[in-house]
Design a protein around this motif. Structure first.
Motif, PDB file in Angstrom:
ATOM      1  N   TYR A  24       0.827  -1.208   0.000  1.00  0.00           N
ATOM      2  CA  TYR A  24       0.000   0.000   0.000  1.00  0.00           C
ATOM      3  C   TYR A  24       0.859   1.256   0.000  1.00  0.00           C
ATOM      4  CZ  TYR A  24      -3.315   3.589   1.254  1.00  0.00           C
ATOM      5  OH  TYR A  24      -4.055   4.746   1.245  1.00  0.00           O
ATOM      6  N   TRP A  25       1.845   1.320   0.905  1.00  0.00           N
ATOM      7  CA  TRP A  25       2.659   2.529   0.986  1.00  0.00           C
ATOM      8  C   TRP A  25       3.603   2.657  -0.201  1.00  0.00           C
ATOM      9  CZ3 TRP A  25       0.444   5.924   3.610  1.00  0.00           C
ATOM     10  CH2 TRP A  25      -0.234   5.621   4.788  1.00  0.00           C
ATOM     11  N   LEU A  26       3.929   1.539  -0.814  1.00  0.00           N
ATOM     12  CA  LEU A  26       4.670   1.618  -2.077  1.00  0.00           C
ATOM     13  C   LEU A  26       3.822   2.345  -3.118  1.00  0.00           C
ATOM     14  CD1 LEU A  26       7.085   0.857  -3.884  1.00  0.00           C
ATOM     15  CD2 LEU A  26       5.900  -1.295  -4.388  1.00  0.00           C
ATOM     16  N   GLY A  27       2.543   1.964  -3.212  1.00  0.00           N
ATOM     17  CA  GLY A  27       1.647   2.648  -4.136  1.00  0.00           C
ATOM     18  C   GLY A  27       1.500   4.122  -3.795  1.00  0.00           C
ATOM     19  N   GLU A  28       1.398   4.450  -2.503  1.00  0.00           N
ATOM     20  CA  GLU A  28       1.273   5.844  -2.097  1.00  0.00           C
ATOM     21  C   GLU A  28       2.518   6.649  -2.467  1.00  0.00           C
ATOM     22  OE1 GLU A  28      -1.008   7.680  -1.070  1.00  0.00           O
ATOM     23  OE2 GLU A  28      -2.485   6.609   0.129  1.00  0.00           O
ATOM     24  N   SER A  29       3.699   6.047  -2.331  1.00  0.00           N
ATOM     25  CA  SER A  29       4.940   6.765  -2.636  1.00  0.00           C
ATOM     26  C   SER A  29       4.998   7.141  -4.110  1.00  0.00           C
ATOM     27  CB  SER A  29       6.156   5.910  -2.257  1.00  0.00           C
ATOM     28  OG  SER A  29       6.266   4.777  -3.103  1.00  0.00           O
ATOM     29  N   TYR A  30       4.381   6.330  -4.965  1.00  0.00           N
ATOM     30  CA  TYR A  30       4.319   6.670  -6.387  1.00  0.00           C
ATOM     31  C   TYR A  30       3.132   7.583  -6.693  1.00  0.00           C
ATOM     32  CZ  TYR A  30       7.944   3.279  -7.505  1.00  0.00           C
ATOM     33  OH  TYR A  30       9.131   2.613  -7.591  1.00  0.00           O
ATOM     34  N   TYR A  31       2.036   7.393  -5.991  1.00  0.00           N
ATOM     35  CA  TYR A  31       0.842   8.207  -6.250  1.00  0.00           C
ATOM     36  C   TYR A  31       1.093   9.668  -5.929  1.00  0.00           C
ATOM     37  CZ  TYR A  31      -4.009   9.783  -6.151  1.00  0.00           C
ATOM     38  OH  TYR A  31      -5.175  10.458  -6.398  1.00  0.00           O
ATOM     39  N   VAL A  32       1.772   9.940  -4.808  1.00  0.00           N
ATOM     40  CA  VAL A  32       1.982  11.320  -4.393  1.00  0.00           C
ATOM     41  C   VAL A  32       2.947  12.040  -5.332  1.00  0.00           C
ATOM     42  CG1 VAL A  32       3.978  10.984  -2.874  1.00  0.00           C
ATOM     43  CG2 VAL A  32       2.284  12.737  -2.320  1.00  0.00           C
ATOM     44  N   THR A  33       3.764  11.296  -6.075  1.00  0.00           N
ATOM     45  CA  THR A  33       4.655  11.894  -7.071  1.00  0.00           C
ATOM     46  C   THR A  33       4.051  11.819  -8.471  1.00  0.00           C
ATOM     47  OG1 THR A  33       5.860   9.789  -7.258  1.00  0.00           O
ATOM     48  CG2 THR A  33       6.749  11.448  -5.755  1.00  0.00           C
ATOM     49  N   MET A  34       2.763  11.457  -8.544  1.00  0.00           N
ATOM     50  CA  MET A  34       1.999  11.425  -9.792  1.00  0.00           C
ATOM     51  C   MET A  34       2.525  10.403 -10.796  1.00  0.00           C
ATOM     52  SD  MET A  34       1.030  15.464 -10.319  1.00  0.00           S
ATOM     53  CE  MET A  34       2.689  16.061 -10.018  1.00  0.00           C
ATOM     54  N   ASN A  35       3.193   9.347 -10.302  1.00  0.00           N
ATOM     55  CA  ASN A  35       3.585   8.234 -11.160  1.00  0.00           C
ATOM     56  C   ASN A  35       2.446   7.212 -11.106  1.00  0.00           C
ATOM     57  OD1 ASN A  35       4.821   6.196 -12.588  1.00  0.00           O
ATOM     58  ND2 ASN A  35       6.760   6.316 -11.480  1.00  0.00           N
ATOM     59  N   TYR A  36       1.348   7.569 -11.749  1.00  0.00           N
ATOM     60  CA  TYR A  36       0.107   6.815 -11.598  1.00  0.00           C
ATOM     61  C   TYR A  36       0.153   5.388 -12.153  1.00  0.00           C
ATOM     62  CZ  TYR A  36      -1.545  11.477 -10.472  1.00  0.00           C
ATOM     63  OH  TYR A  36      -1.697  12.722  -9.904  1.00  0.00           O
ATOM     64  N   ALA A  69       0.926  -1.227  -7.979  1.00  0.00           N
ATOM     65  CA  ALA A  69       1.144  -1.602  -6.580  1.00  0.00           C
ATOM     66  C   ALA A  69      -0.182  -1.853  -5.865  1.00  0.00           C
ATOM     67  CB  ALA A  69       1.940  -0.502  -5.869  1.00  0.00           C
ATOM     68  N   PHE A  70      -1.155  -0.962  -6.059  1.00  0.00           N
ATOM     69  CA  PHE A  70      -2.461  -1.146  -5.413  1.00  0.00           C
ATOM     70  C   PHE A  70      -3.143  -2.418  -5.928  1.00  0.00           C
ATOM     71  CE2 PHE A  70      -2.291   3.669  -5.098  1.00  0.00           C
ATOM     72  CZ  PHE A  70      -1.939   3.651  -3.762  1.00  0.00           C
ATOM     73  N   GLN A  71      -2.993  -2.701  -7.213  1.00  0.00           N
ATOM     74  CA  GLN A  71      -3.606  -3.902  -7.778  1.00  0.00           C
ATOM     75  C   GLN A  71      -2.968  -5.161  -7.217  1.00  0.00           C
ATOM     76  OE1 GLN A  71      -6.379  -4.041 -10.219  1.00  0.00           O
ATOM     77  NE2 GLN A  71      -6.237  -5.942  -9.051  1.00  0.00           N
ATOM     78  N   ARG A  72      -1.650  -5.138  -7.027  1.00  0.00           N
ATOM     79  CA  ARG A  72      -0.963  -6.309  -6.469  1.00  0.00           C
ATOM     80  C   ARG A  72      -1.430  -6.569  -5.036  1.00  0.00           C
ATOM     81  NH1 ARG A  72       3.911  -7.672  -9.032  1.00  0.00           N
ATOM     82  NH2 ARG A  72       4.117  -9.304  -7.441  1.00  0.00           N
ATOM     83  N   LEU A  73      -1.623  -5.516  -4.264  1.00  0.00           N
ATOM     84  CA  LEU A  73      -2.127  -5.697  -2.900  1.00  0.00           C
ATOM     85  C   LEU A  73      -3.494  -6.364  -2.929  1.00  0.00           C
ATOM     86  CD1 LEU A  73      -2.078  -3.018  -0.081  1.00  0.00           C
ATOM     87  CD2 LEU A  73      -4.036  -4.478  -0.421  1.00  0.00           C
ATOM     88  N   LEU A  74      -4.376  -5.880  -3.791  1.00  0.00           N
ATOM     89  CA  LEU A  74      -5.735  -6.419  -3.855  1.00  0.00           C
ATOM     90  C   LEU A  74      -5.744  -7.857  -4.348  1.00  0.00           C
ATOM     91  CD1 LEU A  74      -7.428  -3.257  -5.367  1.00  0.00           C
ATOM     92  CD2 LEU A  74      -7.779  -4.147  -3.065  1.00  0.00           C
ATOM     93  N   THR A  75      -4.820  -8.190  -5.225  1.00  0.00           N
ATOM     94  CA  THR A  75      -4.758  -9.556  -5.763  1.00  0.00           C
ATOM     95  C   THR A  75      -4.198 -10.533  -4.746  1.00  0.00           C
ATOM     96  OG1 THR A  75      -4.465  -8.685  -8.007  1.00  0.00           O
ATOM     97  CG2 THR A  75      -3.824 -10.992  -7.614  1.00  0.00           C
TER      98      THR A  75
END
Length: 285
Positions: A201-213, A219-225
């Protein structure tokens, strides 16, 4: 005498010719002057046209600059909003972890965001304050029931905790490159850790906040899977929808946000999803 008369007659005949030649020269000069004036006027008109064209180009350039400045301000505002949201989450999670550490000495060191089992440990640790009013037999029965129904808390090694805390500390400090590298290393070294869902989750956040969508979405998809039952699943699904919207995948993003509402009704993630959908569906203007 005769010669004088002849000379006078010659002069009389030559005078009109000279006068005509003088008139011709005068007309030629006038025509030349008119042509020069016309040429000067044409050049002036060309200069005026060039000046008008330059002014038009300058206005267009100024309009483009203003548009770029507006887009830059929007990006700054969006980035600031994302940072404020992330900082607020980190602050809440850090506060929750601090309370857990104060109330439960057996909890692993300083989980800044709630690891699986942390909430249960906190509630168990705070139980004695109210349990004093419960009769001993009732407490014993309750303890037996809880022992039978509660699953054993997953263990977290000191190495796992140290690696996770280092990545999370970098995230809180705004060093997103170091944070993302730390969380990736943690996931590679401890893929089955109880902290792995949080790391994703925080890996996804670290990219989301820098707009690397695109990378954040992965990352978010891997967590959910891999961890569909994780406490981070609602927020991960919400952020997945946000990423899709930022990537102009509007239909997919709306569907994902609707999924948050249906899967996790009453949660904070569902409330945020409803608000985002409301703004998306609101009429323009």
């Amino acid at each position: 005498m005769a010669s004088a008369v002849a000379l006078a007659m010659l002069c009389f005949v030559a005078s009109p010719a000279r006068a005509q030649e003088t008139t011709r020269l005068s007309l030629a000069e006038r025509v030349s002057r008119l042509e020069q004036q016309a040429q000067n006027q044409n050049q002036g008109t060309a200069l005026v046209n060039q000046l008008v064209a330059l002014q038009s180009q300058l206005q267009q350039a100024q309009g483009q600059i203003e548009e770029l400045q507006h887009q830059l301000q929007e990006l700054k505002d969006k980035n600031k909003a994302q940072y404020v949201d992330l900082d607020a989450r980190l602050t809440r999670l850090e506060g929750g972890a601090g309370a857990t550490a104060a109330n439960a000495s057996s909890t692993p060191a300083a989980l800044h965001d709630a690891a699986p089992g942390t909430a249960a440990a906190a509630s168990t640790a705070s139980a004695p304050a109210s349990a004093a009013t419960v009769p001993q037999p009732a407490k014993a029965a309750a303890a037996g029931t809880n022992a039978a129904s509660a699953a054993p808390a997953p263990t977290i090694s000191a190495d796992e905790q140290a690696a996770y805390d280092a990545a999370f500390k970098a995230l809180r400090a705004g060093d997103y490159v170091t944070a993302s590298r730390g969380f990736r290393d943690f996931i590679q070294q401890h893929p089955s850790s109880a902290l792995a869902p949080n790391a994703w989750y925080w890996l996804g956040e670290s990219y989301y906040v820098t707009m690397n969508y695109p990378v954040a979405r992965e990352a978010f998809q891997r967590l959910l899977t891999q961890f569909p039952q994780s406490e981070k699943a609602p927020d991960a699904l919400l952020k997945l929808g946000y990423c899709q919207l930022e990537l102009k995948q509007t239909d997919a993003g709306k569907a994902t946000l609707q999924s948050v509402i249906s899967k996790y009704p009453g949660s904070k993630a569902a409330g945020l999803a409803q608000e985002r959908l409301r703004r998306l569906n609101a009429p323009a203007g």
